[in-house]
Design an enzyme around this catalytic site. Structure first.
Site, PDB file in Angstrom:
ATOM      1  N   ASP A   1       0.795  -1.231   0.000  1.00 35.12           N
ATOM      2  CA  ASP A   1       0.000   0.000   0.000  1.00 35.12           C
ATOM      3  C   ASP A   1       0.829   1.283   0.000  1.00 35.12           C
ATOM      4  O   ASP A   1       0.431   2.266  -0.610  1.00 35.12           O
ATOM      5  CB  ASP A   1      -0.951  -0.003   1.208  1.00 35.12           C
ATOM      6  CG  ASP A   1      -2.160  -0.909   0.989  1.00 35.12           C
ATOM      7  OD1 ASP A   1      -2.562  -1.090  -0.177  1.00 35.12           O
ATOM      8  OD2 ASP A   1      -2.699  -1.446   1.982  1.00 35.12           O
TER       9      ASP A   1
ATOM     10  N   TYR B   1      -9.929   0.880   2.901  1.00 33.30           N
ATOM     11  CA  TYR B   1      -9.283   0.990   4.201  1.00 33.30           C
ATOM     12  C   TYR B   1      -8.947   2.424   4.557  1.00 33.30           C
ATOM     13  O   TYR B   1      -8.576   3.217   3.701  1.00 33.30           O
ATOM     14  CB  TYR B   1      -7.990   0.170   4.231  1.00 33.30           C
ATOM     15  CG  TYR B   1      -8.212  -1.243   4.729  1.00 33.30           C
ATOM     16  CD1 TYR B   1      -8.086  -1.536   6.081  1.00 33.30           C
ATOM     17  CD2 TYR B   1      -8.583  -2.262   3.855  1.00 33.30           C
ATOM     18  CE1 TYR B   1      -8.310  -2.819   6.549  1.00 33.30           C
ATOM     19  CE2 TYR B   1      -8.810  -3.546   4.315  1.00 33.30           C
ATOM     20  CZ  TYR B   1      -8.677  -3.824   5.669  1.00 33.30           C
ATOM     21  OH  TYR B   1      -8.903  -5.086   6.131  1.00 33.30           O
TER      22      TYR B   1
END
EC number: 1.4.3.-
Lengths: 453, 387
Positions: free
Chosen positions: A93, A160
Site C-alpha cells: 500500500d 481501508y
C-alpha cells in the site's frame, strides 16, 4: 537598523516569541514542541511525503528536569503489505498507492478531540493531542498519572483507512502504532469459504494479513555513527533464566523467539548515564503472535526486524525504487555490510492477521498494531519520580502486605497479623479460640516464605 | 503433631467453605452489581467483588449493543494466579495470588487523586475500585467517522515490593480488555551475577530479572445457558509455496492445553452451542493475545506453563491455574485438563500471559508501569456492526 528589528531582538532574547526558539531543523509550521504535564518535553519536525505520508524527523526528548537529546533522526512507516489468503491480491500500500498526497485525509476537529490540527498547504492532515496514559508508576500509596503526546494522520487506500500514530510518553517511551478501519476490501462467494469467514448468505469476507513496517533511523544523542544494536536472548534451564547480549557487527535480519524471550536494543557507544551504563532504547515486538513468513518471492517477510547501514535510497521494506543500483527490499538491504561505526537503521515490523467477522460489515471497527521503543539507562532513575533508589534488602522477607490505611474493626486481630485474608471468611465473627488455632496453623503454613523476597 | 492435625482439620473446613462459596455456575451475582450505559446506548452490566487471592473478581458480565438484546458473556473472570520466577532461581517460583493475595489488605485504598475524573467504589468500607470513562479514539472511519468510548475499572494491589494494577476495559462495541500492570519497586536489588539481571543501582549492584506469568481464568457462560458452550480452534495453514492459506475449524471435544502458532495463525473462539446472530453466524467471543514474544518462558518446565491456553469444564474447586487447593481437586490447570468432554459444556478458558522483566536504571527507584493486556472480541455476536 530599523527599530522594529531591535524590538524584535529584545523580544526574542527575553523569550517572548517562543515559537522562534525552536525550529532548528524545519520551518516553524512543521515543528511540534510539546511539554507534557509531568514536564517531559518532546520536540520534532514533521514532513509530508507522497509515499510515507507524515514522516517525523529530528525527534528530541527532554526528560523532566533532564537533558535534551535526539532519539531518532528520522522515523516513518516503510510499508503496509496486505496479501489475501486466496492470493487474489498482494498489496504494497505505501509504495503502490501511498499514505500522502490525495490519499491523506483532511481531518475534522471532531476527529481530534482536545487536540490541535496541523495543516499542509491548507489541508489539516495531522492531529496533535496530549492524552492520559494511566499510571506512570504506582507504589504503596504513591501513584503518578502519566501522559503521552500523540500524532496521527489518516490515509484512505481502497476501502481501508489507515491511522499511522506515534505516541511519545513522558517517560521517554515511543509507541509507533497503526490502526486500520473502514470496510473490508475483498469479498467472495461461498466457494471462498476456505479462505475467509461467512458474513451473510453468499458473502465471505476474505482473510488477509497486514504486515506493517517502520523505518527507524536512530541517532541517540545526535551523533549518527556511534550507535550499536544488540540482541538479547535468554537460556532457560533448571529454574534459571540466563541472559546473553550479542552485539551485531554486520547487517542482520532477525525474528522474535518466544523460547529465548528475544528482544533488541540500540545503544550509544559513547554516552552513558551516571551509572556508567550506555544510554539505549529497548526494541520490543510483543504483538508478534501472527507474524508471517510469506512466499519466496516476498523475502522481506521472512524476518521481524532488520538492522542495516543507513542508505538514503533505501526507503521501503518492499517495492523500493531500484533505480541507481538501490536494492529492492529488506532482504537485500541487509546484505552483510559492516555496521560498526556506521549510521544504523532499524526496520521493525508487526503483523495483524484479519479473519473477518460479521461485525466488520458494513463498517469495520479500528484494529490496532503496535511496537515499543523503551528507554534503557537513558535516565539515572525513573524520570518521573524524585524518590531515592530502592534499598537493598538485607534479609529476604516474604511478600508482606502493607499496613492497610483503613482496617475494618472486626478483622483487625487476624487480618493484620496474617495479611492473608483468604484463609478464612472475613465477615464471620470467628471465636477467639479458632483464631488462635488459625494463627498457629498459619505460622506453620508460611514457614517456607522466609526464603522469599 | 496433634497441633498440626487440628490446624489441618481447620484448613479442610475452611477449604470446604471456600468451595461452597465458589460453587455458583449459575446467575449468582458475586458482590456488588454495576452497570454503565454509554451515550450511544451500549451497556455493560456486571458484578464485582474483592476476593482475598484474586483481588477484584468480575462475574455475570453482560453486554448490550444499542438496539440489541442484552446477553451474558462471562460467568466469572479473574486473574486466577500470578506466578513469578526469578532469573537466578534463588527463590523457587512464588504464587503471589494464593501465597500473598491481590485482595484483603493487599488491595489498596484509593484516593480521589488516584481516580481523577472517575468514580470510586468501595468494598468493605474502603474505596478500592476506580471507574472511569475514556475516549478510545476512532470506533470506525469510513465515509463518516465515529469516536468511541470505553469504561475502565481499575484496582491496585501492593504485594511485597511490587505493585500490580488490575485493569478491565470495556469498549462500546463489546470488546473486553483485561490488563495487568506491573509497577512498584524492584524485588531484588543486591544480586551478584549480572547474567541474571542488570546493574541498575548507583552502587553497581545488580537487580535480578524476573518473569511474571499472569494466569487468567475466564468462565464463559454465553447468554442464559452456561452449559452449552463450544470451543473452536481456527487455523489458516499455508500451502507449500506459502502463497495461499486454507482455513480449518476444529471443535475441541475434550479438555486440553493449546498454544498460539504464528505459522498457522491458530486462534480460538467460544461459541454458544445453539444461538445464532440471526444471519449465518453463531454467537461467539474470540481470544486475541498480546505479548507473544516471551510466551515460552518456563524456566522450571512446569506443566501448567507449557501451553498458552487451557480449556476445561467448569469445576467449582478449580479456581487457580497454579497452586490450587488440592482437596479433592487438581493442583494446577494441566491437571484440570484431564480429558473430560468439552462439547456443549460449561467451558472455562485459562489464558497465560508471560512477561520477562529485565530491570533498567529507570526502575531503580520506581518501576515504570508495564502493561500486559489481551482482548476478548465479539465474533458474530451481532449480524453486522451494531454501530
Amino acid at each position: 537598523m530599523n527599530i522594529s528589528y531591535y524590538l524584535y531582538a529584545i523580544l526574542l532574547c527575553s523569550g517572548f516569541i517562543p515559537s522562534l526558539q525552536a525550529a532548528e531543523f524545519c520551518d516553524d509550521a512543521y515543528y511540534v514542541d510539546t511539554t507534557l504535564p509531568n514536564q517531559a518535553r518532546w520536540d520534532m519536525c514533521w514532513e509530508h511525503r507522497a509515499r510515507e505520508g507524515v514522516l517525523l524527523h529530528h525527534i528530541h526528548y527532554t526528560p523532566a528536569n533532564g537533558t535534551r537529546r535526539m532519539v531518532l533522526y528520522q522515523a516513518a512507516v516503510a510499508q503496509i503489505h496486505v496479501p489475501y489468503d486466496n492470493n487474489s491480491s498482494r498489496f504494497h500500500d505505501v509504495t503502490d498507492y501511498g499514505l500522502g498526497d490525495k490519499y491523506i485525509s483532511a481531518l475534522k476537529p471532531e476527529e481530534c478531540i482536545s487536540g490541535k490540527l496541523l495543516n499542509y498547504f491548507g489541508k489539516n492532515i495531522l492531529c496533535q493531542q496530549v492524552q492520559p496514559r494511566d499510571d506512570a508508576y504506582s507504589v504503596d500509596n504513591e501513584r503518578q498519572q502519566g501522559d503521552a503526546l500523540s500524532l496521527f494522520s489518516v490515509s484512505v487506500i481502497g476501502s481501508y483507512n489507515y491511522i499511522p500514530e506515534w505516541r511519545f510518553f513522558d517517560d521517554g517511551t515511543i509507541q509507533p502504532g497503526m490502526g486500520a478501519t473502514g470496510a473490508l476490501q475483498r469479498f467472495g462467494y461461498n466457494s471462498l469459504m476456505p479462505h475467509g469467514w461467512p458474513l451473510t448468505d453468499y458473502k465471505v469476507g476474505i482473510a488477509h494479513l497486514h504486515n506493517f513496517f517502520w523505518k527507524l533511523d536512530f541517532e541517540l544523542g545526535g551523533t549518527p555513527n556511534d550507535d550499536a544494536v544488540e540482541e538479547i536472548n535468554y537460556t532457560q534451564s533448571d529454574g534459571k533464566t540466563l541472559r546473553n547480549n550479542t552485539r551485531f557487527t554486520t547487517e542482520a535480519a532477525r525474528s522474535v523467539d518466544p523460547v529465548q524471550l528475544r528482544s533488541w536494543r540500540i545503544l550509544d557507544t559513547q554516552l552513558t548515564n551516571s551509572k556508567n551504563l550506555p544510554i539505549s532504547y529497548d526494541i520490543q515486538l510483543p504483538e508478534s503472535g501472527q507474524r508471517d513468513a510469506g512466499p519466496s518471492f516476498e523475502p522481506f517477510t521472512e524476518h521481524d526486524i532488520y538492522i542495516t547501514k543507513q542508505k538514503s535510497c533505501e526507503l521501503f521494506a518492499s517495492h523500493n525504487p531500484s533505480t541507481n543500483g538501490c536494492a529492492e527490499d529488506l532482504s537485500t538491504f541487509a546484505n552483510g555490510e559492516n555496521i560498526e561505526g556506521q549510521d544504523v537503521v532499524v526496520w521493525a515490523s508487526t503483523t495483524f492477521y484479519h479473519m473477518p467477522r460479521a461485525e466488520d460489515a458494513p463498517r469495520m471497527d479500528a484494529h490496532w498494531s503496535h511496537i515499543s521503543l523503551i528507554p534503557r539507562d537513558w535516565h539515572d532513575k525513573n524520570p518521573l519520580s524524585d524518590s531515592a533508589e530502592t534499598a537493598a534488602k538485607t534479609s529476604t522477607p516474604p511478600p508482606v502486605p502493607p499496613t492497610p490505611p483503613v482496617v475494618p474493626v472486626e478483622v483487625v486481630n487476624t487480618a493484620t497479623f496474617l495479611g492473608k485474608g483468604w484463609l478464612y471468611p472475613r465477615h464471620f465473627n470467628i471465636p477467639l479460640i479458632m483464631r488462635s488455632l488459625q494463627l498457629a496453623w498459619a505460622a506453620e503454613r508460611f514457614k517456607p516464605f522466609t526464603k522469599s523476597p | 503433631m496433634k497441633y498440626r492435625s487440628t490446624t489441618l482439620c481447620l484448613l479442610a473446613i475452611l477449604t470446604l467453605w471456600q468451595a461452597a462459596a465458589h460453587a455458583t455456575p449459575d446467575d449468582t451475582c458475586n458482590g456488588q452489581s454495576f452497570s454503565k450505559t454509554f451515550a450511544s446506548g451500549a451497556k455493560w452490566r456486571l458484578c464485582w467483588a474483592s476476593q482475598p487471592a484474586e483481588g477484584i473478581v468480575l462475574s455475570q458480565i453482560h453486554y448490550q449493543a444499542p438496539h440489541q438484546p442484552e446477553r451474558r458473556i462471562l460467568g466469572q473472570a479473574s486473574l486466577s494466579q500470578l506466578e513469578t520466577a526469578f532469573d537466578d532461581g534463588s527463590v523457587t517460583p512464588l504464587f503471589l495470588s494464593t501465597e500473598a493475595g491481590f485482595g484483603g489488605n493487599n488491595l489498596q485504598t484509593l484516593t480521589a487523586q488516584d481516580c481523577s475524573n472517575g468514580t470510586l467504589h468501595a468494598a468493605e468500607g474502603r474505596n478500592v475500585l476506580c471507574e472511569t470513562t475514556r475516549d478510545s479514539g476512532y470506533s470506525y472511519k469510513y465515509v463518516t467517522q465515529r469516536q468511541g468510548q470505553l469504561l475502565e475499572l481499575a484496582s491496585h494491589s501492593q504485594i511485597g515490593a511490587r505493585n500490580y494494577s488490575l485493569r478491565w476495559r470495556f469498549y462500546e462495541n463489546g470488546t473486553l480488555e483485561p490488563s495487568l500492570g506491573l509497577s512498584g519497586e524492584l524485588p531484588i536489588v543486591d544480586a551478584t551475577d549480572s547474567a541474571y539481571g542488570w546493574a541498575v543501582m548507583q552502587s553497581g549492584k545488580i537487580a535480578t530479572g524476573f518473569t511474571d506469568h499472569a494466569l487468567w481464568r475466564l468462565d464463559f457462560d454465553l447468554d442464559t445457558t452456561p452449559a452449552n458452550d463450544v470451543v473452536e480452534e481456527i487455523t489458516s495453514t499455508p500451502t507449500a509455496d506459502r502463497i495461499r492459506k486454507t482455513k480449518a475449524i476444529t471443535t475441541l471435544d475434550t479438555e486440553t492445553g493449546r498454544s498460539f502458532d504464528p505459522d498457522i495463525k491458530r486462534f480460538w473462539r467460544i461459541r454458544d452451542g445453539v444461538l445464532t446472530n440471526g444471519s449465518v453466524g453463531q454467537l461467539s467471543y474470540e481470544l486475541v493475545p498480546n505479548r507473544y514474544d516471551h510466551s515460552r518462558a518456563n524456566s522450571s518446565n512446569e506443566d501448567c506453563l507449557a501451553h498458552d491456553v487451557f480449556f476445561t469444564r467448569y469445576k467449582a474447586c478449580e479456581q487457580h491455574a497454579a497452586h490450587n487447593a488440592t482437596t479433592d481437586c487438581g493442583a494446577n490447570v494441566s491437571q484440570f485438563a484431564n480429558g473430560e468432554s468439552l462439547d456443549q459444556q460449561d467451558v472455562v478458558v485459562w489464558y497465560k500471559q508471560s512477561y520477562h522483566h529485565l530491570p533498567r536504571s529507570e526502575d531503580s527507584n520506581r518501576i515504570g508501569t508495564v502493561w500486559s493486556s489481551f482482548q476478548l472480541l465479539p465474533r458474530d455476536w451481532h449480524a453486522t456492526n451494531p454501530f
